[in-house]
Design a protein around this motif. Structure first.
Motif, short mmCIF file in Angstrom:
data_model
loop_
_atom_site.label_atom_id
_atom_site.label_comp_id
_atom_site.label_asym_id
_atom_site.label_seq_id
_atom_site.Cartn_x
_atom_site.Cartn_y
_atom_site.Cartn_z
N ARG A 1 -8.39 14.81 2.13
CA ARG A 1 -7.85 14.83 0.83
C ARG A 1 -6.46 14.12 0.25
N GLY A 2 -6.62 12.86 0.96
CA GLY A 2 -5.78 11.72 0.43
C GLY A 2 -6.53 10.30 0.02
N ARG A 3 -5.39 9.73 -0.29
CA ARG A 3 -5.94 8.48 -1.22
C ARG A 3 -4.87 7.49 -1.41
N ILE A 4 -5.82 6.13 -1.65
CA ILE A 4 -4.30 5.14 -1.96
C ILE A 4 -3.87 5.75 -2.85
N THR A 5 -2.31 5.70 -3.68
CA THR A 5 -1.54 5.69 -4.78
C THR A 5 -1.42 4.58 -5.51
N GLY A 6 -1.35 3.41 -4.56
CA GLY A 6 -1.02 2.15 -5.31
C GLY A 6 -0.93 1.02 -4.18
N GLY A 7 -0.87 -0.37 -4.53
CA GLY A 7 -1.32 -1.53 -3.65
C GLY A 7 -2.91 -1.33 -3.85
N ILE B 1 6.81 0.22 10.96
CA ILE B 1 7.04 1.33 10.13
C ILE B 1 7.68 2.79 10.54
N GLU B 2 8.58 2.87 9.52
CA GLU B 2 9.93 3.76 9.03
C GLU B 2 9.58 5.06 8.09
N ASN B 3 9.28 5.83 7.82
CA ASN B 3 9.24 6.81 7.06
C ASN B 3 8.31 6.07 5.90
N GLY B 4 7.06 5.96 6.41
CA GLY B 4 6.31 5.29 5.17
C GLY B 4 6.29 3.36 4.48
N ARG B 5 7.31 2.95 5.26
CA ARG B 5 7.55 1.35 4.97
C ARG B 5 7.79 1.36 5.68
N SER B 6 7.59 -0.14 5.30
CA SER B 6 7.37 -1.10 6.49
C SER B 6 8.57 -1.86 6.98
N VAL B 7 9.69 -1.72 7.83
CA VAL B 7 10.94 -2.35 8.25
C VAL B 7 10.85 -3.64 8.84
N VAL C 1 1.21 -0.94 0.09
CA VAL C 1 0.36 0.25 0.34
C VAL C 1 1.22 1.12 0.29
N SER C 2 0.55 2.14 -0.61
CA SER C 2 1.17 3.08 -0.87
C SER C 2 0.54 4.29 -0.85
N ALA C 3 0.41 5.44 -0.70
CA ALA C 3 -0.73 6.57 -0.50
C ALA C 3 -0.38 8.20 -0.48
N ALA C 4 -1.63 8.69 -0.39
CA ALA C 4 -0.33 10.13 -0.58
C ALA C 4 -1.29 11.18 0.00
N TYR C 5 -1.50 12.74 0.36
CA TYR C 5 -2.31 13.60 0.29
C TYR C 5 -1.88 15.01 -0.78
N SER C 6 -2.98 15.21 -1.20
CA SER C 6 -3.46 16.02 -2.15
C SER C 6 -2.66 16.22 -3.55
N GLY C 7 -1.97 14.57 -3.49
CA GLY C 7 -1.69 13.84 -4.90
C GLY C 7 -0.50 14.58 -5.11
N ALA C 8 0.39 14.90 -4.05
CA ALA C 8 1.60 15.60 -4.01
C ALA C 8 2.82 14.60 -2.59
N ILE C 9 1.68 15.00 -1.86
CA ILE C 9 2.94 14.79 0.12
C ILE C 9 2.16 12.44 -0.16
N LEU D 1 2.73 6.43 2.32
CA LEU D 1 3.30 5.51 1.99
C LEU D 1 3.81 4.33 1.31
N HIS D 2 4.53 3.99 1.21
CA HIS D 2 5.62 3.00 0.33
C HIS D 2 5.52 1.64 0.33
N GLY D 3 4.79 1.65 -0.39
CA GLY D 3 4.30 0.06 -0.15
C GLY D 3 4.50 -0.78 0.93
N VAL D 4 3.60 -0.61 1.77
CA VAL D 4 3.76 -1.73 3.05
C VAL D 4 2.66 -2.41 2.94
N SER D 5 3.30 -4.02 3.33
CA SER D 5 1.89 -5.13 3.46
C SER D 5 1.87 -5.29 5.29
N LEU D 6 0.71 -5.52 5.35
CA LEU D 6 0.57 -6.52 6.15
C LEU D 6 -0.76 -7.36 6.34
#
Length: 251
Positions: A60-66, A219-225, A11-19, A22-27
């Motif tokens: 103003r957020g959305r899932i952008t991947g996964g 999770i660290e900086n939007g990634r599952s580590v 799962v990746s997600a962003a706010y306002s289309g740019a911020i 999340l970067h590819g989190v799986s659980l």
């Protein structure tokens, strides 16, 4: 039939289309699990939990991947209130009670949101008051005038009144005294143990979370580590120091 009830797949997600948040989190969450999502403030825990209930569009957020699947269905295809009726019930950060209503009136809103009848509502109140006797004593008190711990118990109780199958909690220990935190986590563990309620919670307090959860994902900086059994993560000071702010859970 698979016992997977909630699945976060890259799962990746962003706010306002740019911020990006999340970067590819799986659980993966299976029926009866008690899972913890750990990480520092701003790591992306809240975004992930809100995404599970399809609450991101309101900010103003959305899932952008996964994708996120609840019982095999894409969560973006149902509204937040529909998810509650289906059994995916969130308790958001900050308690968010109706401050001018009494504790019991707040609890009843959880039953109303689920559309429960009188008998089911009465059973729900009985369960909540047995779990949190302090709320029974304060049932007629105005919520906004009660303590932080009582408000958090009421927020959890309101969620339980909706008869969750998967209970998603965001930072239930935030701002509370250690004894109150211990009481709340003991209650959640009891629910999981005695009723089989599936629980996913986000926590900065890694010590208390790892003491009660079965599994944990960091999770660290939007990634599952990191992910693994909570009992194993509790025994590794290197993990605590690297990812969890040095909070070492007691053995």
């Amino acid at each position: 039939m698979s016992d997977i009830v909630l699945e976060f797949d890259r799962v990746s997600a962003a706010y306002s289309g740019a911020i990006a948040a999340l970067h590819g989190v799986s659980l993966t969450l299976r029926a009866g699990d008690f899972a913890a999502l750990l990480g520092a403030n701003g790591a992306g825990k809240t975004t992930l939990l809100k995404a599970a209930s399809n609450l991101l569009p309101a900010e103003r957020g959305r899932i952008t991947g996964g994708q996120i699947l609840y019982r095999g269905e894409d969560v973006t295809r149902a509204s937040p209130d529909a998810h509650i009726r289906k059994g995916l019930v969130p308790v958001l950060e900050g308690r968010r009670l109706f401050r001018s209503l009494s504790i019991e009136e707040n609890l009843l809103t959880g039953a109303h949101g689920k559309g429960l009848g009188r008998a089911a509502t009465a059973r729900g109140l009985e369960q909540v008051y047995a779990l949190f006797p302090r709320l029974a004593q304060r049932r007629h008190a105005v919520a906004g005038l009660t303590s932080g711990g009582e408000q958090q118990m009421a927020a959890i109780g309101r969620g339980l009144m909706a008869v969750p199958e998967v209970f998603v909690l965001d930072e239930p220990s935030m701002g509370l005294a250690p004894l109150v935190v211990a009481e709340i986590f003991e209650a959640l563990s009891r629910l999981n143990r005695e009723t089989g309620l599936t629980i996913l919670l986000a926590e900065q307090n890694s010590a208390i979370a790892l003491s009660h959860a079965h599994h944990a994902t960091v999770i660290e900086n939007g990634r599952s580590v990191l992910a693994g059994p909570a009992a194993e993560l509790r025994q590794r000071p290197d993990i605590q120091a690297s990812y969890l702010g040095g909070q070492v859970a007691p053995a």
